[in-house]
Scaffold this motif. Sequence first.
Motif, PDB file in Angstrom:
ATOM      1  N   GLN A  19      72.649  31.294 -47.784  1.00 34.39           N
ATOM      2  CA  GLN A  19      72.213  32.209 -46.735  1.00 34.39           C
ATOM      3  C   GLN A  19      70.896  31.716 -46.152  1.00 34.39           C
ATOM      4  O   GLN A  19      69.932  31.514 -46.878  1.00 34.39           O
ATOM      5  CB  GLN A  19      72.029  33.591 -47.342  1.00 34.39           C
ATOM      6  CG  GLN A  19      71.740  34.641 -46.321  1.00 34.39           C
ATOM      7  CD  GLN A  19      71.427  35.963 -46.970  1.00 34.39           C
ATOM      8  OE1 GLN A  19      71.624  36.149 -48.164  1.00 34.39           O
ATOM      9  NE2 GLN A  19      70.899  36.872 -46.201  1.00 34.39           N
ATOM     10  N   VAL A  52      67.803  32.390 -43.427  1.00 34.19           N
ATOM     11  CA  VAL A  52      67.167  33.375 -42.560  1.00 34.19           C
ATOM     12  C   VAL A  52      66.147  32.643 -41.702  1.00 34.19           C
ATOM     13  O   VAL A  52      65.272  31.967 -42.225  1.00 34.19           O
ATOM     14  CB  VAL A  52      66.449  34.451 -43.402  1.00 34.19           C
ATOM     15  CG1 VAL A  52      65.678  35.375 -42.512  1.00 34.19           C
ATOM     16  CG2 VAL A  52      67.449  35.226 -44.219  1.00 34.19           C
ATOM     17  N   LEU A  96      62.980  32.714 -39.719  1.00 35.62           N
ATOM     18  CA  LEU A  96      61.840  33.586 -39.497  1.00 35.62           C
ATOM     19  C   LEU A  96      61.172  33.275 -38.171  1.00 35.62           C
ATOM     20  O   LEU A  96      60.743  34.165 -37.461  1.00 35.62           O
ATOM     21  CB  LEU A  96      60.813  33.423 -40.621  1.00 35.62           C
ATOM     22  CG  LEU A  96      61.272  33.881 -42.002  1.00 35.62           C
ATOM     23  CD1 LEU A  96      60.240  33.521 -43.024  1.00 35.62           C
ATOM     24  CD2 LEU A  96      61.512  35.372 -41.998  1.00 35.62           C
ATOM     25  N   ASP A 117      60.842  27.240 -33.338  1.00 28.99           N
ATOM     26  CA  ASP A 117      60.235  26.490 -32.250  1.00 28.99           C
ATOM     27  C   ASP A 117      61.040  25.224 -32.015  1.00 28.99           C
ATOM     28  O   ASP A 117      60.506  24.145 -31.813  1.00 28.99           O
ATOM     29  CB  ASP A 117      58.767  26.160 -32.596  1.00 28.99           C
ATOM     30  CG  ASP A 117      58.042  25.484 -31.443  1.00 28.99           C
ATOM     31  OD1 ASP A 117      57.127  24.690 -31.715  1.00 28.99           O
ATOM     32  OD2 ASP A 117      58.406  25.743 -30.286  1.00 28.99           O
TER      33      ASP A 117
END
Lengths: 308, 170
Positions: free
Chosen positions: B31, B33, B35, B38
């Motif tokens: 999994q 994620v 955050l 850029d």
Amino acid sequence: KNPSCVSKMSSSNNNNKVAVSTSEQQYILQGCQDGCRSDGRSREEFRHYYSIVGDFDLSYGSARVFLSTGESHVLVSVKAELVVPATSAPEEGVVDVHVDFMHPQTKGGNNNNSNNSNELESTLLNLLVPHLVDKKELCIAPDHYVWKLNIDIFVIMSGGGSLLDVCSQGIHAALKQTLLPNISVVPAEGGGDRPTIQVDSDIQAAKKIPGVENAPVVVTVSLLRMGKIPILIVDATAEEEACAFAQIHVVLDRSRDAEPTICALHKAGGGAVPFALLQQVTSFCLEASGSSRIVVSESMHHLLQDNF
Amino acid sequence: RRLIEISHLLKRALEATILLQLYPKSRIQVQVVVLADDGGRLCAAINAASVALVDAGIPVKDILCACSAGYAGGGTDTTLVDLNRQEESSHAGQNAVCLPCAMLPQRGTLVLSQCEARLPDFVTMDRVLEAAMDGCRAVFDILQAAIRERASVLLGMRDGHGTVVNSFAV
């Protein structure tokens, strides 16, 4: 586990509560009444939260708040952008909150999550956000440019309970450290009435949001009942929350010099709370936050920098 | 939609490096994620996932490393490595040349390579690919150093050195 005890305290958000058996419930209630909770705290003691501030370079401000056991872990990031203000409030900035939960690995968890995040988001939005910062300070050029603060909360772990408190701590820590670029307004010349703005890209000139040190924090007082006697505790764990018949979220302004003052109140949970109890709750809350201030240490940042 | 595509690419890249035959009838769930973003999302996800696999103790053929490379045409004719969001975004109607590439650095084999824009000729493509692979090797040095450091801390814990500070082993 005894399913009947869970249904006794049924309310619309029953799915969020941890299931506790009757013996666990007795243990918790007895402990709270005697002033010694399952982790040894007294009724008005807070847990020690750690925070790492300023981790994200892409955000204007950020904070992570977590417990040392990792049961609660919340990331907050503040980003700002320039927008045209609403016509109803041309001299006020905008603050917006969005909450996201980390996807659980269990298959049945999906429905709960969208309910959870919507509820948390709307509670924060209605309760805390109006008092966070003076919106007039966010105005740059009335009618044309104001700051919009986007606060994004990402909940990694919520097992420790008192999620609203932790989120508000995170917001406070992130906002305190948020730097907004310095903007100078050049009044419109000639025909147009739209002023031009110059953004100072020098980071030394960036300043913090004015008045943010007074940003309030949410303290949740959970009400448990032993027989007919109500017991008030602060900073409840998930199990203690499951035993509570109601919770009162108090928005507390802890300005440095003054006494803590209450900005807003919200009652959550299905239980009925007599009015006299409410006054008890507020005085309890003021006492608790006055005596044992919520300690959020910022030392972790340097520790991690050196080692990773 | 983009996320689904990225998940799929990540899955295929990881399948190439994990020794799946050691895990019959089981599923390894990764999994990721995001955050902050850029640019270089896919590459960062691949790098993070491969280090996480090593941290989890799952046997892998090699530490999969990813890096993106691009080509700034026009007059300049320069190859870029590790494009940020501005460099990746399409402007003036054309897709920016962005080649995320993943490889197994110690074996020197290419696992993933994707480019959706036009390149002037094969020579340029070779140059850009070579630049991406160099980037991957540089990433490998960093990842390997981090893994070794972590391993030495954990081994030290086993012998009783080191302290656990707030659930981070120091």
